[in-house]
Scaffold this motif. Structure first.
Motif, PDB file in Angstrom:
ATOM      1  N   UNK A   1      17.750  45.767  41.432  1.00 24.31           N
ATOM      2  CA  UNK A   1      17.754  44.390  40.844  1.00 24.31           C
ATOM      3  C   UNK A   1      17.129  43.458  41.739  1.00 24.31           C
ATOM      4  N   UNK A   2      16.373  44.096  42.872  1.00 25.84           N
ATOM      5  CA  UNK A   2      15.786  43.219  43.887  1.00 25.84           C
ATOM      6  C   UNK A   2      14.361  43.201  43.650  1.00 25.84           C
ATOM      7  N   UNK A   3      13.507  42.241  44.057  1.00 20.94           N
ATOM      8  CA  UNK A   3      12.220  42.145  43.997  1.00 20.94           C
ATOM      9  C   UNK A   3      11.412  41.489  44.986  1.00 20.94           C
ATOM     10  N   UNK A   4      10.157  41.363  45.095  1.00 18.32           N
ATOM     11  CA  UNK A   4       9.248  40.779  46.107  1.00 18.32           C
ATOM     12  C   UNK A   4       9.864  39.430  46.697  1.00 18.32           C
ATOM     13  N   UNK A   5      10.316  38.575  45.889  1.00 16.56           N
ATOM     14  CA  UNK A   5      10.873  36.998  46.309  1.00 16.56           C
ATOM     15  C   UNK A   5      12.176  37.530  47.310  1.00 16.56           C
TER      16      UNK A   5
END
Length: 131
Positions: A25-29
């Motif tokens: 669920x996590x990304x670069x931001x």
């Protein structure tokens, strides 16, 4: 259980706030926008779980060179003992030039009360780490 204990440790420090996400669920931001990060994984075939490795690969282009010095901690569980899973996390974080602020915590199978206490302490170290 270990991730929740790390979060409890962060929250026990004045001003400590937590955003809890699974790697998928996590990304670069998420990495760019946090002050520090806790990274947990089970050990699969002597390495971190594929979901966490996928996270690092997905965000590499957008985060490499932008998270240098960001505090992190690693923790995880293994079925047979050993620190291979968190060592693989540490290697990748080293490539990102992030700053490890606490010795990784490993549970063999289900975390004990003592391991969960170590995770809370790890969370406190993370919450008080300076970039």
């Amino acid at each position: 259980e270990m991730a929740k204990a790390v979060c409890e440790g962060v929250k026990s420090v004045a001003g400590g706030e937590v955003t809890f996400k699974k790697a998928a669920e996590a990304g670069a931001n998420d990495l760019l926008g946090c002050d520090a990060v806790g990274l947990g994984s089970l050990t699969c075939f002597g390495y971190m779980a594929g979901g966490l490795k996928d996270f690092f690969e997905r965000i590499m282009k957008d985060t490499m060179g932008k998270v240098e010095g960001k505090p992190y901690v690693a923790f995880g569980s293994t079925g047979r003992g050993g620190k291979e899973g968190i060592e693989s996390i540490n290697k990748i974080c080293s490539s990102y030039k992030m700053k490890q602020v606490g010795e990784g915590v490993v549970a063999t199978r289900k975390p004990t009360t003592e391991v969960l206490a170590e995770c809370r302490e790890l969370g406190k170290k993370l919450a008080t780490a300076k970039v």
